[in-house]
Write a protein that holds these residues in place. Structure first.
Motif, short mmCIF file in Angstrom:
data_model
loop_
_atom_site.label_atom_id
_atom_site.label_comp_id
_atom_site.label_asym_id
_atom_site.label_seq_id
_atom_site.Cartn_x
_atom_site.Cartn_y
_atom_site.Cartn_z
N MET A 162 0.82 -1.22 0.00
CA MET A 162 0.00 0.00 0.00
C MET A 162 0.85 1.27 0.00
O MET A 162 0.37 2.34 -0.36
N HIS A 163 2.08 1.15 0.45
CA HIS A 163 2.92 2.35 0.53
C HIS A 163 4.38 1.94 0.43
O HIS A 163 4.87 1.26 1.32
N THR A 164 5.03 2.31 -0.64
CA THR A 164 6.47 2.04 -0.69
C THR A 164 7.20 3.35 -0.91
O THR A 164 6.72 4.25 -1.60
N GLN A 165 8.34 3.42 -0.28
CA GLN A 165 9.19 4.61 -0.38
C GLN A 165 10.61 4.16 -0.06
O GLN A 165 10.88 3.76 1.08
N ALA A 166 11.45 4.22 -1.05
CA ALA A 166 12.82 3.73 -0.82
C ALA A 166 13.58 4.67 0.09
O ALA A 166 13.56 5.89 -0.12
N ASN A 167 14.25 4.10 1.06
CA ASN A 167 15.24 4.88 1.81
C ASN A 167 16.51 4.81 0.97
O ASN A 167 17.11 3.74 0.83
N ILE A 168 16.90 5.94 0.38
CA ILE A 168 18.05 5.89 -0.55
C ILE A 168 19.30 6.56 0.03
O ILE A 168 20.23 6.88 -0.70
N GLU A 169 19.29 6.73 1.35
CA GLU A 169 20.46 7.40 1.95
C GLU A 169 21.77 6.66 1.66
O GLU A 169 22.75 7.27 1.24
N THR A 170 21.77 5.33 1.87
CA THR A 170 23.04 4.62 1.65
C THR A 170 23.34 4.50 0.15
O THR A 170 24.50 4.47 -0.26
N SER A 171 22.29 4.45 -0.68
CA SER A 171 22.53 4.39 -2.13
C SER A 171 23.24 5.68 -2.58
O SER A 171 24.11 5.65 -3.45
N GLU B 279 25.09 7.69 -0.57
CA GLU B 279 26.42 7.74 0.05
C GLU B 279 27.42 6.79 -0.61
O GLU B 279 28.55 7.16 -0.90
N VAL B 280 26.99 5.55 -0.80
CA VAL B 280 27.94 4.51 -1.20
C VAL B 280 28.07 4.41 -2.72
O VAL B 280 29.15 4.17 -3.25
N LEU B 281 26.95 4.62 -3.43
CA LEU B 281 27.01 4.50 -4.90
C LEU B 281 27.12 5.86 -5.58
O LEU B 281 27.50 5.94 -6.75
N GLY B 282 26.73 6.90 -4.87
CA GLY B 282 26.65 8.21 -5.53
C GLY B 282 25.40 8.32 -6.38
O GLY B 282 25.27 9.17 -7.25
N TYR B 283 24.42 7.44 -6.10
CA TYR B 283 23.17 7.42 -6.88
C TYR B 283 22.31 8.62 -6.50
O TYR B 283 22.16 8.95 -5.33
N SER B 284 21.76 9.26 -7.51
CA SER B 284 20.92 10.42 -7.25
C SER B 284 19.81 10.46 -8.30
O SER B 284 20.06 10.79 -9.46
N PRO B 285 18.58 10.08 -7.93
CA PRO B 285 17.51 10.01 -8.94
C PRO B 285 17.26 11.36 -9.60
O PRO B 285 17.24 12.38 -8.93
N GLN B 286 17.09 11.32 -10.89
CA GLN B 286 16.96 12.57 -11.67
C GLN B 286 15.56 12.79 -12.21
O GLN B 286 15.25 13.86 -12.71
N TRP B 287 14.72 11.73 -12.18
CA TRP B 287 13.46 11.80 -12.91
C TRP B 287 12.26 11.76 -11.97
O TRP B 287 12.01 10.76 -11.31
N SER B 288 11.51 12.87 -11.95
CA SER B 288 10.22 12.86 -11.24
C SER B 288 9.24 12.03 -12.08
O SER B 288 9.51 11.76 -13.26
N LEU B 289 8.11 11.69 -11.51
CA LEU B 289 7.10 10.92 -12.26
C LEU B 289 6.64 11.73 -13.48
O LEU B 289 6.49 11.17 -14.59
N GLU B 290 6.45 13.03 -13.30
CA GLU B 290 6.00 13.87 -14.42
C GLU B 290 7.06 13.85 -15.54
O GLU B 290 6.72 13.66 -16.72
N ALA B 291 8.32 14.04 -15.17
CA ALA B 291 9.38 14.12 -16.18
C ALA B 291 9.58 12.76 -16.86
O ALA B 291 9.77 12.69 -18.08
#
Ligand code: NAD
Length: 334
Positions: free
Chosen positions: A293-302, A304-316
């Motif tokens: 019913m509700h998912t939300q990734a905790n991306i803090e370690t992603s 920090e460790v991978l340098g991952y940074s999501p660029q795309w909103s749902l609209e974009a």
């Protein structure tokens, strides 16, 4: 777009599941930006065999690979002799995407054999070749754990989720026993984007709702869809995560989402705007038990460790994807 400074030219890259959605996007990413790379796809493609839920047993499709110039090894994860064909190469990078990806397959034996047993071979191959291994885990490992879902706090609620959970446990053991190996598991949340169409009913709601609208039908949503929130992540962010996972600060398992959950109603509304329609939404009761019913990734370690940074909103993401959605509709459905 190149996501880091790794030069994949002259490297040998294995993509299992390369005829599927995420794998084929990875294959074309490497082909476009690193034309001197040797790209090898391992996939069983689709046969006509179905599971008891009526869905195909594998979704790989040749149409996802039109234009692909690399090697293709058609083989099954469940056949050791098929996997052994991969020993003809020496891989630098392995992206292991092949799996039964259908979360609504309940035959535990076939899921465990396909997704988990083969993983030992892939791990050993990576070890033997000193290859970096990036494999697909899943947000399904969390079941209905409260948001934000955090690595280490899993509670799978279906055989598919359990198979990915088991892979993570095995990966952690390998990481401990082989500290020089580079092993990264990526827990994708709800991925949408180009080349997902051939996943049929298991493709994202983005393409399914869009095709309803293009067929001049009102979007059909579960009752309460404005309160069912998921972390929808665009395929280009998933590719970013895979590339960054090639040079992690530390081996491990990391979430791949946006950390910004959105509702199914949002998807329908954005699509109506993109397609210039104004249908009244139809609601029906949700037939599924164990529905997240509700998912939300905790991306803090992603981050920090991978340098991952999501660029795309749902609209974009939907805006970027909409032309492909229309093309697929006119070439595959009409
Ligand atoms: N798309 C998502 O939202 C999502 C979310 C979480 C995790 N994942 C995982 O990411 C990976 C890729 O998913 P996808 O969305 O591209 O799915 P997909 O079904 O399009 O790709 C999986 C590929 O694996 C192949 N395959 C299946 N069984 C096989 C077998 N026995 N032998 C050889 N090949 C086989 C299929 O033919 C297919 O091409 C999977 O491991 C999936 O579980 C996907």
């Amino acid at each position: 777009m190149k996501y880091n400074n790794i030069d994949f030219n002259h490297k040998t890259i294995l993509i299992t599941g390369g005829a599927g959605f995420i794998g084929s996007n990875l294959a074309f990413y490497f082909q476009e930006f690193f034309p001197q790379a040797t790209i090898v796809i391992f996939d069983c493609f689709r046969s006509e065999a179905t599971f008891s839920n009526g869905n195909l047993q594998s979704f790989g499709h040749y149409k996802n690979l039109i234009g692909f110039k690399g090697d293709i090894v058609c083989g099954n994860l469940n056949q050791k002799k098929d996997l052994e064909q991969l020993e003809n190469y020496t891989f630098d990078y392995i992206f292991h995407q092949a799996a039964i990806s259908d979360t609504r397959v309940y035959d535990q034996e076939i899921i465990m054999k396909t997704n988990v047993n083969s993983f030992y071979f892939i791990l050993e191959l990576a070890k033997k070749h000193h290859a970096s291994l990036i494999y697909a885990s899943s947000a399904a490992t969390y079941g209905s754990m409260p948001s934000p879902q955090t690595v280490g706090k899993e509670s799978p609620e279906n055989p598919y989720g359990f198979s990915k959970y088991a892979m993570d446990k095995i990966a952690f053991r390998y990481i401990k026993e082989n500290p020089s190996m580079n092993i990264v598991g990526l827990k994708y949340f709800n991925v949408y984007g180009a080349k997902e169409f051939f996943k049929d009913k298991t493709a994202s709601t983005v393409i399914q709702f869009a095709h309803q609208l293009l067929a001049k039908k009102a979007p059909r949503l579960f009752e309460g869809s404005d309160t069912i929130l998921r972390d929808f992540v665009y395929i280009k962010d998933v590719i970013q995560a895979n590339i960054k996972a090639c040079v992690p600060k530390k081996s491990g398992v990391y979430n791949v989402g946006t950390a910004k959950p959105r509702s199914f109603q949002d998807i329908a509304d954005i699509l109506q705007k993109e397609l210039g329609t104004d249908y009244q939404t139809e609601y029906f009761s949700n037939p599924f038990k164990g529905y997240q019913m509700h998912t939300q990734a905790n991306i803090e370690t992603s981050k920090e460790v991978l340098g991952y940074s999501p660029q795309w909103s749902l609209e974009a993401g939907i805006h970027d994807y909409i032309e492909e959605i229309k093309t697929i509709y006119f070439t595959e459905i009409l």
